[in-house]
Design an enzyme around this catalytic site. Structure first.
Site, PDB file in Angstrom:
ATOM      1  N   LYS A  69       0.840  -1.190   0.000  1.00  0.00           N
ATOM      2  CA  LYS A  69       0.000   0.000   0.000  1.00  0.00           C
ATOM      3  C   LYS A  69       0.876   1.240   0.000  1.00  0.00           C
ATOM      4  O   LYS A  69       1.626   1.487   0.946  1.00  0.00           O
ATOM      5  CB  LYS A  69      -0.921   0.005   1.227  1.00  0.00           C
ATOM      6  CG  LYS A  69      -1.931   1.140   1.205  1.00  0.00           C
ATOM      7  CD  LYS A  69      -2.928   1.042   2.336  1.00  0.00           C
ATOM      8  CE  LYS A  69      -3.945   2.171   2.260  1.00  0.00           C
ATOM      9  NZ  LYS A  69      -4.959   2.066   3.348  1.00  0.00           N
ATOM     10  N   ASP A  95     -16.598  -1.972  -1.751  1.00  0.00           N
ATOM     11  CA  ASP A  95     -15.183  -2.013  -2.109  1.00  0.00           C
ATOM     12  C   ASP A  95     -14.287  -2.192  -0.896  1.00  0.00           C
ATOM     13  O   ASP A  95     -13.118  -2.554  -1.035  1.00  0.00           O
ATOM     14  CB  ASP A  95     -14.787  -0.728  -2.851  1.00  0.00           C
ATOM     15  CG  ASP A  95     -15.241  -0.740  -4.302  1.00  0.00           C
ATOM     16  OD1 ASP A  95     -15.530  -1.825  -4.824  1.00  0.00           O
ATOM     17  OD2 ASP A  95     -15.321   0.344  -4.902  1.00  0.00           O
TER      18      ASP A  95
END
Length: 424
Positions: free
Chosen positions: A3, A174
């Protein structure tokens, strides 16, 4: 997943970078969540760049109340880039299934589109539900079992969030993993002063707020049911039954949180008692400004020290006083002690009495959670190359139910007033 490693096909026009501030928050919070006993992605490592930086919107502190709830950032800040390596068995989201289902059901869809939907379902089963994947059953029956399993995991997830005082902040499809793990530590926060509408993100509204998280889970489950309907091979009425069964499971798990947090054993009678007690307690907590974590943890001290019915009202309430941000007025104090005496009647009547109840209370009500003011201190120091607070909090959160007397004065306390509404 790396990330913050840069652009990817799913970056949606953004630069794909993460900054040290948000990376420290995710690193500490996800590891704390694991040790709190709530399903989550894990943080393997956190790396900060010595050379790369990006500009991000944030609070300058120059605009009155700009850093308070539901206010947008008012300036651009240059911040160090960082990468968090997060790990999980998979990152399969409800949104992934929804995307392939929409493609398969849109006008002009081809056999290849439907096959792609089937393939991603099979992949989800293989990665997250191997016991279902291996069954010698048609896909329709395995999908039916998959939906029941997902409902159970979502129920356990949101119940865990409520139990430890966590608000995910943007729990859409999501950000909802099929496996029922916490992920996407972005606009999250642990509740300080009890507020059912608590959320850290300015765009969360009430639909992603603390007490509405079970409803958000149901909405995500509904999206999954509709996405899988083409392969279930049943009538619409049966699809509705599957959805309702899952929704009921989620709501029942959420309701049962308060029984556990009140220290009551699992039984039909205890569930009814807990519903009544919580119905009386919640308005008191909201009205009188009670710290969520301190209040629930200190109930064990009330049980241990004052199970004797002859104790005075003042002594009965004393262990909870630190949980009040403003302190209850005299009239409110009488309401609180009335509630406590009523609660103690049920606790003492259960098998094991007060000692067993105190143990149950400390097992489900953590003493330490990643409050925003703790995380802020950690990432502000890290921005100057000082990682000592990160390491200290990492050790603390490895045992969030333990007493840790050496950290009690520093971390087992209410939020400082200036941090109650501050962005994170």
């Amino acid at each position: 997943q790396l990330k913050g490693a840069g652009t990817a096909p799913f970056s949606r026009g953004f630069d794909g970078r993460a900054v040290l501030r948000s990376s420290v928050r995710e690193f500490l919070a996800s590891e704390a969540m694991y040790h709190l006993g709530v399903e989550t992605t894990r943080a393997l490592c956190l790396i900060v760049s010595d050379t790369e930086a990006v500009r991000r919107p944030w609070y300058s502190g120059k605009v009155a109340d700009a850093a308070f709830d539901h206010r947008e950032p008012d300036t651009m800040m240059t911040e160090q880039c960082a990468i968090t390596t997060r790990v999980a068995q998979s990152f399969m989201r409800v949104g992934h299934i929804d995307l392939f289902a929409r493609r398969a059901m849109m006008p002009g869809a081809t056999e290849a589109d439907f096959k792609a939907l089937v393939d991603i379902i099979e992949l989800a089963l293989f990665r997250e539900f191997p016991s279902i994947a291996s069954q010698p059953e048609p896909l329709s029956k395995r999908v039916h079992a998959l939906l029941d399993a997902v409902a159970g995991r979502l129920a356990e997830l949101v119940a865990g969030w409520l139990r430890v005082g966590f608000c995910q902040g943007n729990f859409n499809s999501d950000n909802c993993l099929l496996a029922g793990r916490t992920m996407d530590y972005g606009p999250f926060g642990w509740i300080e002063k009890y507020d059912p509408s608590f959320a850290k993100w300015t765009g969360a509204g009430t639909h992603y707020s603390f007490m509405n998280q079970p409803t958000a889970a149901i909405a995500n489950f509904g999206s999954l049911v509709m996405s899988l309907a083409p392969v279930l091979g049943v009538e619409r009425e049966e699809v509705e039954i599957i959805f309702r069964r899952g929704a009921d499971h989620i709501m029942a798990a959420a309701a049962d949180v308060w029984r556990a947090k009140l220290g009551l054993k699992l039984s039909a009678d205890a569930s009814k008692t807990a519903a009544t007690l919580w119905g009386k307690l919640e308005p008191l907590m909201l009205r009188d400004g009670v710290d969520f974590t301190l209040f629930w943890r200190q109930l064990a001290a009330v049980v241990e020290r004052f199970a004797d019915a002859t104790v005075s009202d003042a002594d009965l309430l004393a262990p909870l006083l630190e949980a009040f941000y403003d302190g209850p007025p005299e009239a409110a104090a009488r309401e609180w002690t009335h509630w406590l005496r009523r609660w103690l009647e049920f606790i003492i009547a259960e098998d094991g009495g007060a000692p067993a109840a105190a143990i149950r209370l400390r097992r489900v009500n953590p003493k330490y959670v990643p409050r925003e003011w703790m995380l802020l201190e950690a990432y502000e120091q890290a921005q100057h190359g000082d990682y000592r607070t990160i390491h200290e909090l990492q050790r603390l959160f490895q045992e969030p139910y333990s007493e840790h007397l050496e950290f009690e004065t520093k971390y087992f306390r209410r939020a400082p007033p200036e941090f109650l509404h501050r962005g994170g």
